[in-house]
Design a protein around this motif. Structure first.
Motif, PDB file in Angstrom:
ATOM      1  N   ARG A 242     -54.833  87.290 -27.742  1.00  0.00           N
ATOM      2  CA  ARG A 242     -55.038  88.700 -27.406  1.00  0.00           C
ATOM      3  C   ARG A 242     -53.715  89.408 -27.134  1.00  0.00           C
ATOM      4  O   ARG A 242     -53.574  90.595 -27.417  1.00  0.00           O
ATOM      5  N   ILE A 243     -52.752  88.695 -26.589  1.00  0.00           N
ATOM      6  CA  ILE A 243     -51.433  89.295 -26.346  1.00  0.00           C
ATOM      7  C   ILE A 243     -50.668  89.450 -27.660  1.00  0.00           C
ATOM      8  O   ILE A 243     -50.039  90.483 -27.907  1.00  0.00           O
ATOM      9  N   PHE A 244     -50.733  88.436 -28.514  1.00  0.00           N
ATOM     10  CA  PHE A 244     -49.946  88.438 -29.744  1.00  0.00           C
ATOM     11  C   PHE A 244     -50.477  89.402 -30.791  1.00  0.00           C
ATOM     12  O   PHE A 244     -49.709  90.095 -31.464  1.00  0.00           O
ATOM     13  N   CYS A 245     -51.793  89.443 -30.955  1.00  0.00           N
ATOM     14  CA  CYS A 245     -52.393  90.224 -32.044  1.00  0.00           C
ATOM     15  C   CYS A 245     -52.393  91.715 -31.710  1.00  0.00           C
ATOM     16  O   CYS A 245     -52.693  92.128 -30.598  1.00  0.00           O
ATOM     17  N   LYS A 246     -52.083  92.504 -32.705  1.00  0.00           N
ATOM     18  CA  LYS A 246     -52.068  93.954 -32.510  1.00  0.00           C
ATOM     19  C   LYS A 246     -53.473  94.537 -32.595  1.00  0.00           C
ATOM     20  O   LYS A 246     -53.767  95.573 -32.004  1.00  0.00           O
ATOM     21  N   SER A 247     -54.352  93.886 -33.337  1.00  0.00           N
ATOM     22  CA  SER A 247     -55.736  94.343 -33.454  1.00  0.00           C
ATOM     23  C   SER A 247     -56.596  93.650 -32.406  1.00  0.00           C
ATOM     24  O   SER A 247     -56.200  92.647 -31.807  1.00  0.00           O
ATOM     25  N   GLN A 248     -57.786  94.190 -32.168  1.00  0.00           N
ATOM     26  CA  GLN A 248     -58.692  93.612 -31.180  1.00  0.00           C
ATOM     27  C   GLN A 248     -59.187  92.242 -31.653  1.00  0.00           C
ATOM     28  O   GLN A 248     -59.489  92.045 -32.822  1.00  0.00           O
TER      29      GLN A 248
END
Length: 351
Positions: A242-248
């Motif tokens: 969740r921290i790394f990904c830019k999308s939900q």
């Protein structure tokens, strides 16, 4: 006018490449959408005085990496990478992640922009922001859309026809569905999701958790302790993604085969477990044991742990990941392996 059939190339012929070649070679015979001949790039080497490509093309068996399992006769081993990918519509990358940069550099400009790729490559790489996904390296260098295949399966069980599940993550869902048509069999069942980055990170981060569970094995702890590490590890995998990904990112993705099931499979059955199992009982470093026990192979969790640690340190998020950080410190800073249990006692993490 009938639509042109899609040409398939498998980039890599190690055990997973050969296992997937058996699936694809069989599937394309029964589908009009794909060309019947499947090219498989083989990094040429000599086996008993003969070229490996000659052996594969004559005996239809990869005697070096997947002995005892016949490949369909329509799978053709090609030693020249540029020749193998020439004109391919679908590229299936099965190489270890350390070779991806070299492969991409060699085939850039030789792959049609309309081509599609899928990777079955577990790992992450250094990037401008600290970390870079393998799929992003391919997208950036070659300029094609890339899906991701991960799951709770091993090459030998898949090629033996045992029931397995897998997940395809794709940013363009119809591309994932196309690869599902290419790869699915009655005993290799695939689900397609649009959380491609989460699917890929599951395949990398699980190796850090697996190192934690095998330290536990080396300390002769029971399954209860091991299950606690898996639980905490899954929490940290979700939090990191969740921290790394830019999308939900959907929590449901971690309940697919690529997530929890893949994590369990890795923690309970890995060839390189012997390194971290042995480590607590010796005075040797992880790196020394890796060289002694793995016959030239890399301990996947080791490099991943270091990259994740540096990423989290830069973001000032070390405190959020007690298990990841403890594994890193055991491997690189001389922290006693018993700290894996202290980590469990001190940090009952929850989402």
């Amino acid at each position: 006018m009938a639509a042109a059939t899609l040409k398939v190339c498998i980039v890599g012929s190690w055990n997973w490449g050969s296992a997937i070649a058996k699936i694809i070679g069989t599937n394309v015979k029964n589908q009009q959408k794909f060309t019947s001949t499947v090219k498989m790039w083989v990094s040429e080497e000599a086996v008993n005085g003969r070229k490996l490509t000659d052996i594969i093309n004559h005996y239809h068996e990869n005697v070096k990496y997947l002995p005892g399992h016949k490949l369909p006769e329509n799978v053709v081993a090609v030693p020249n990478l540029s020749e193998a990918v020439q004109g391919a519509d679908l590229l299936v990358f099965t190489t270890p992640h350390k070779f991806i940069h070299k492969i991409c550099n060699e085939i850039t400009g030789r792959v049609p922009k309309k081509a599609l790729g899928i990777i079955h490559t577990e790992g992450i790489d250094k990037g401008p922001g600290g970390l870079m996904l393998i799929s992003d390296i391919i997208r950036e260098k070659i300029g094609i859309d890339v899906s991701v295949l991960m799951g709770a399966n091993t090459a030998r069980e898949v090629v033996a026809g045992e029931f397995c599940e897998a997940t395809i993550g794709s940013k363009v869902i119809q591309n994932g569905i196309l690869f599902k048509e290419l790869l699915q069999t009655p005993n290799f069942c695939i689900t397609v999701v649009d959380d491609a980055d989460a699917v890929e990170l599951c395949g990398a981060l699980k190796h850090i958790v697996a190192m934690g569970t095998t330290f536990c094995d080396g300390l002769h702890c029971g399954n209860n302790s091991k299950a606690a590490i898996i639980r905490l590890g899954l929490v940290e995998m979700i939090t990191f993604t969740r921290i790394f990904c830019k999308s939900q990112v959907s929590t449901a993705t971690f309940l697919e085969s690529c997530g929890l099931a893949n994590l369990i499979t890795t923690c309970y059955r890995r060839s390189d477990c012997k390194v971290s199992k042995t480590f607590p009982r010796t005075g040797k470093t992880i790196e020394k044991l890796e060289k002694e026990l793995l016959n030239g192979q890399a301990l996947q969790g080791l490099e991943t742990s270091a990259l994740v640690y540096q990423f989290l340190k830069h973001k000032r998020l070390l405190a959020k990941f007690p298990l990841f950080i403890t594994v890193y410190r055991i491997c690189y800073e001389g922290t006693p392996p018993t700290e894996i249990l202290t980590c469990l006692q001190s940090h009952p993490a929850h989402l």
